[in-house]
Design an enzyme around this catalytic site. Structure first.
Site, PDB file in Angstrom:
ATOM      1  N   CYS A   2       0.840  -1.197   0.000  1.00 47.75           N
ATOM      2  CA  CYS A   2       0.000   0.000   0.000  1.00 47.75           C
ATOM      3  C   CYS A   2       0.877   1.250   0.000  1.00 47.75           C
ATOM      4  CB  CYS A   2      -0.942   0.083   1.180  1.00 47.75           C
ATOM      5  SG  CYS A   2      -2.087  -1.276   1.286  1.00 47.75           S
ATOM      6  N   ARG A  27       4.090  -0.311  -4.718  1.00 48.06           N
ATOM      7  CA  ARG A  27       3.724  -0.775  -3.372  1.00 48.06           C
ATOM      8  C   ARG A  27       2.451  -1.614  -3.369  1.00 48.06           C
ATOM      9  NH1 ARG A  27       4.866   0.591   1.596  1.00 48.06           N
ATOM     10  NH2 ARG A  27       6.908   1.493   1.839  1.00 48.06           N
ATOM     11  N   TRP A  71      -2.571  -2.876  -1.749  1.00 47.87           N
ATOM     12  CA  TRP A  71      -2.214  -4.294  -1.858  1.00 47.87           C
ATOM     13  C   TRP A  71      -3.080  -4.978  -0.808  1.00 47.87           C
ATOM     14  CZ3 TRP A  71      -0.352  -8.441   0.904  1.00 47.87           C
ATOM     15  CH2 TRP A  71       0.188  -9.492   0.161  1.00 47.87           C
ATOM     16  N   ASN A  97      -1.962   2.119   5.680  1.00 47.97           N
ATOM     17  CA  ASN A  97      -1.077   1.015   5.316  1.00 47.97           C
ATOM     18  C   ASN A  97      -0.729   0.290   6.597  1.00 47.97           C
ATOM     19  OD1 ASN A  97       0.872  -0.690   4.232  1.00 47.97           O
ATOM     20  ND2 ASN A  97       2.480   0.848   4.397  1.00 47.97           N
ATOM     21  N   GLY A  98      -0.941  -1.015   6.620  1.00 49.03           N
ATOM     22  CA  GLY A  98      -0.636  -1.786   7.828  1.00 49.03           C
ATOM     23  C   GLY A  98      -1.753  -2.773   8.083  1.00 49.03           C
ATOM     24  N   GLU A 477      18.535 -17.270  -6.201  1.00 51.06           N
ATOM     25  CA  GLU A 477      18.134 -15.933  -6.634  1.00 51.06           C
ATOM     26  C   GLU A 477      17.758 -15.939  -8.127  1.00 51.06           C
ATOM     27  OE1 GLU A 477      17.145 -13.283  -5.490  1.00 51.06           O
ATOM     28  OE2 GLU A 477      17.575 -11.687  -6.898  1.00 51.06           O
ATOM     29  N   LYS A 481      14.137 -14.728  -9.404  1.00 45.07           N
ATOM     30  CA  LYS A 481      13.942 -13.651 -10.387  1.00 45.07           C
ATOM     31  C   LYS A 481      13.075 -14.157 -11.533  1.00 45.07           C
ATOM     32  CE  LYS A 481      14.732 -10.815  -8.665  1.00 45.07           C
ATOM     33  NZ  LYS A 481      15.342 -10.376  -7.458  1.00 45.07           N
ATOM     34  N   GLU A 484       9.339 -14.840 -10.400  1.00 44.86           N
ATOM     35  CA  GLU A 484       8.499 -13.715  -9.980  1.00 44.86           C
ATOM     36  C   GLU A 484       8.102 -12.799 -11.138  1.00 44.86           C
ATOM     37  OE1 GLU A 484      10.037 -10.870  -7.105  1.00 44.86           O
ATOM     38  OE2 GLU A 484      12.055 -11.129  -7.880  1.00 44.86           O
ATOM     39  N   HIS A 500      18.823 -36.242  -4.356  1.00 41.53           N
ATOM     40  CA  HIS A 500      18.103 -36.554  -3.118  1.00 41.53           C
ATOM     41  C   HIS A 500      16.620 -36.220  -3.214  1.00 41.53           C
ATOM     42  CE1 HIS A 500      21.868 -37.529  -1.202  1.00 41.53           C
ATOM     43  NE2 HIS A 500      22.383 -36.421  -1.740  1.00 41.53           N
ATOM     44  N   LYS A 599       6.465  -4.005  -3.683  1.00 44.23           N
ATOM     45  CA  LYS A 599       7.895  -3.758  -3.474  1.00 44.23           C
ATOM     46  C   LYS A 599       8.301  -3.899  -2.009  1.00 44.23           C
ATOM     47  CE  LYS A 599      11.962  -2.426  -4.842  1.00 44.23           C
ATOM     48  NZ  LYS A 599      12.730  -3.465  -5.555  1.00 44.23           N
TER      49      LYS A 599
HETATM   50  C1  F6R Z   1      12.368 -10.133  -4.882  1.00 44.25           C
HETATM   51  C2  F6R Z   1      12.359  -9.132  -3.833  1.00 44.25           C
HETATM   52  C3  F6R Z   1      11.872  -9.544  -2.500  1.00 44.25           C
HETATM   53  C4  F6R Z   1      12.555  -8.708  -1.396  1.00 44.25           C
HETATM   54  C5  F6R Z   1      11.945  -9.032  -0.029  1.00 44.25           C
HETATM   55  C6  F6R Z   1      12.640  -8.289   1.092  1.00 44.25           C
HETATM   56  O1  F6R Z   1      12.892  -9.630  -6.076  1.00 44.25           O
HETATM   57  O2  F6R Z   1      12.679  -7.997  -4.053  1.00 44.25           O
HETATM   58  O3  F6R Z   1      12.037 -10.897  -2.282  1.00 44.25           O
HETATM   59  O4  F6R Z   1      13.913  -8.991  -1.397  1.00 44.25           O
HETATM   60  O5  F6R Z   1      10.590  -8.695  -0.038  1.00 44.25           O
HETATM   61  O6  F6R Z   1      12.571  -6.912   0.906  1.00 44.25           O
HETATM   62  P1  F6R Z   1      13.565  -5.926   1.631  1.00 44.25           P
HETATM   63  O7  F6R Z   1      14.916  -6.153   1.086  1.00 44.25           O
HETATM   64  O8  F6R Z   1      13.032  -4.565   1.326  1.00 44.25           O
HETATM   65  O9  F6R Z   1      13.490  -6.249   3.092  1.00 44.25           O
END
Ligand code: F6R
Length: 604
Positions: A2, A27, A71, A97-98, A477, A481, A484, A500, A599
């Site tokens: 949000c 957000r 969100w 937000n929260g 990672e 990537k 997602e 395994h 984000k």
């Molecule tokens: C994936 C991504 C998320 C963040 C996670 C933690 O591309 O960006 O997995 O890494 O939500 O976010 P931060 O780093 O802001 O605590």
């Protein structure tokens, strides 16, 4: 999660709000809405992205207003559940937000008093409660209300009967005041404000602010006024714009040479052959550290795993990498352990909660973050800024690279303090560090080769990523990537683990991306490639440019510049990012705003 924005100034509020909401869309993008106070309180909401809201919005007069991009947490994605939320008499409008943990209890109580609710959100409870508590002073009504709330919130409130002010309050969710000339702002993120101001004041938990066009007053819950200092943000508006790139993610991938330079600048000196961190950080590293716990979520957790390999190899200090959402409940807390929180946003609810738990248990806490003034920087003993500039694409890229580099600098510093790294060896590393921007640029210059591989992957159902040592978290990672942003099922594995269990999922049409570096794992990786090939799938190897053997084993090879070393992880990760980007782009996915994601995850 949000995005919220409040405006009180001389401009047309709906234009400012829409503009800021577009910058906050990362957000959340389930629904959006604005509320403007002019002659009356006017509200407009839409399900879907901000562009839809912008298209449909009527012309509202007024220079004070609030805006929200949602969100969803409580309640489905509907117009009724979009914000602003109103009190039943339409006197109070709130953006939030929260998560309000006791909203059911508060709602039942209000319903008994005859209050009628029109949404399923926890946020509506806040609007209704403020209305119940309103006795002619909005600030006081907000103070009485937040004393009844359990959970997390950043709220901005307007009231029909006090049409000249915005009131904001926060607890465990971000809210920053933007200071302008004859205009003031409230926002969940600094990047939303950069077009209008770079002067900010940070609200702390339990604080309430009242903003007119020309004044900012901040109070605690006992109505005592608090003086807040003003900070200047060194991000520029262009940092938060696409600047000709089709997507923020691609722009941010291409910004990595610069992001690396920013990490190294002032911290790594080739002349003195030293690594210099902030005094407070060096003080923390100088204690008798017996172990390190790295706490993080998602991509930041994977950078922590890379950090573990680097720190343990160089210092022998045991490093435990913990998912913040688990650590806060189950992690062992020990005051001899240094806690390192890694969080790009500095606002991830689980990471903040885990850091607070660790601090309460007596541990020293250090945070690596990209956002100056974020909650993480204010609850930890010391922090290191990655200085990557704003990252708007939901998928983290440049901040991941910068987090790894900072962890590497910590590893060097600790190794030097513990006499495990001689000056000559450190010099060699420093030389290689300084070469990194050039190496990353070389990868970027050959992005078309990665596009060729992406063409092979664009229609597959599932992809495996495998590696050993430091390349294992890189595989995790790489898979994250890809999944997602392209919605292709992808899994990362430690190469030795395939036998395994995961092999059961491997079919002839599951491409396997292998990260192969010429170190003590090389022969084993070649053997693993053989095992994979025996089962039919195609193997794409990411290997160094001097590896003359790899072509005999893999079907396709993507080269990274230079020979293998622990620092190769940086160019390798850029390859993985570009691969995910190209595949998602070829599939026509919403790269900067992947479905269901946001984000900054400010709820647990
Ligand atoms: C994936 C991504 C998320 C963040 C996670 C933690 O591309 O960006 O997995 O890494 O939500 O976010 P931060 O780093 O802001 O605590």
């Amino acid at each position: 999660m949000c995005g919220i924005i409040g405006y009180n100034g001389f401009r047309e509020a709906n234009k400012v709000l829409i503009d800021c909401l577009k910058r906050l869309e990362y957000r959340g993008y389930d629904s959006a809405g604005i509320g403007i106070i002019g002659k009356k309180l006017q509200i407009f909401k839409e399900v879907g992205e901000i562009s839809k809201l912008e298209k449909e919005i009527p012309v509202f007069d007024g220079d004070i207003g609030i805006g929200h991009t949602r969100w969803a947490t409580h309640g489905a994605v509907t117009k009724e559940n979009a914000h602003p939320q109103l009190s039943s008499n339409k006197k109070i409008a709130v953006i939030h937000n929260g998560i309000i943990d006791n909203f059911n209890f508060l709602k039942e109580d209000l319903e008994k008093k005859g209050v009628k609710f029109s949404s399923q959100t926890d946020s509506e409870v806040i609007a209704q409660l403020i209305n119940e508590n309103y006795k002619g002073n909005l600030r006081d009504a907000v103070i009485s209300t937040i004393k009844q709330l359990k959970g997390s919130y950043a709220i901005v409130v307007v009231c029909k009967e006090e049409p000249d002010i915005l009131v904001g309050a926060r607890k465990e969710s971000p809210l920053v005041i933007g200071v302008g000339d004859n205009e003031n702002f409230l926002a969940s993120d600094i990047s939303a404000l950069l077009k209008y101001t770079n002067r900010v004041k940070y609200l702390d938990d339990g604080e309430i602010c009242v903003l007119s066009k020309t004044s900012i007053e901040v109070f605690n819950e006992n109505k005592k006024e608090i003086t807040k200092k003003e900070d200047i943000i060194d991000w520029e508006l262009k940092d938060a714009e696409k600047s000709g790139f089709p997507h923020f993610m691609l722009k941010e991938i291409f910004e990595q040479p610069d992001a690396i330079n920013r990490v190294l600048l002032g911290r790594v000196s080739e002349i003195d052959r030293t690594i210099k961190l902030h005094e407070k950080v060096e003080e923390l590293l100088n204690y008798d550290i017996q172990s390190i716990h790295i706490i993080a979520c998602g991509t930041s957790y994977y950078s922590g795993l890379v950090g573990k390999y680097l720190i343990e190899q160089l210092t022998n200090i045991p490093v435990f990498v913990e998912l913040a959402s688990e650590y806060r409940y189950f992690g062992t807390k020990n005051e001899k352990s240094l806690i390192i929180g890694v969080t790009q946003s500095g606002e991830t609810a689980d990471t903040l909660a885990a850091l607070r738990e660790a601090k309460n248990a007596g541990s020293r806490t250090l945070v690596i973050t990209n956002v100056m003034g974020s909650t993480a920087t204010r609850i930890s003993d010391a922090y290191i800024l990655t200085q990557s500039g704003p990252e708007i694409g939901v998928a983290a890229t440049k901040t991941f690279t910068s987090q790894i580099l900072i962890l590497l600098l910590i590893a060097f510093k600790l190794a030097a303090l513990k006499n495990k790294l001689g000056a000559d060896e450190l010099s060699k590393y420093i030389f290689r560090l300084k070469e990194l921007p050039r190496k990353v640029r070389e990868v970027l210059d050959h992005s078309d080769k990665i596009l060729d591989i992406a063409l092979q992957l664009k229609n597959v159902k599932s992809v495996f990523f495998i590696g050993r040592g430091i390349n294992y978290p890189l595989s995790l990672e790489g898979a994250l990537k890809l999944k997602e942003i392209s919605y292709i099922h992808a899994e990362g594995f430690a190469a030795g683990e395939l036998k395994h269990g995961p092999f059961a999922l491997l079919t002839q049409i599951t491409p396997v991306i292998t990260i192969v570096t010429r170190d003590n794992t090389y022969d084993k990786m070649i053997a693993n490639i053989g095992e994979v090939k025996a089962r039919g799938p195609e193997v794409i190897a990411i290997a160094d440019e001097n590896d003359t053997e790899i072509e005999k084993h893999a079907d396709f090879v993507i080269r990274f510049p230079g020979s293998s070393s622990p620092l190769s992880c940086i160019p390798i990760i850029v390859i993985l990012q570009l691969l995910a980007y190209h595949v998602a782009n070829l599939r026509g996915c919403s790269i900067d705003k992947p479905r269901n994601l946001a984000k900054s995850v400010t709820v647990e």
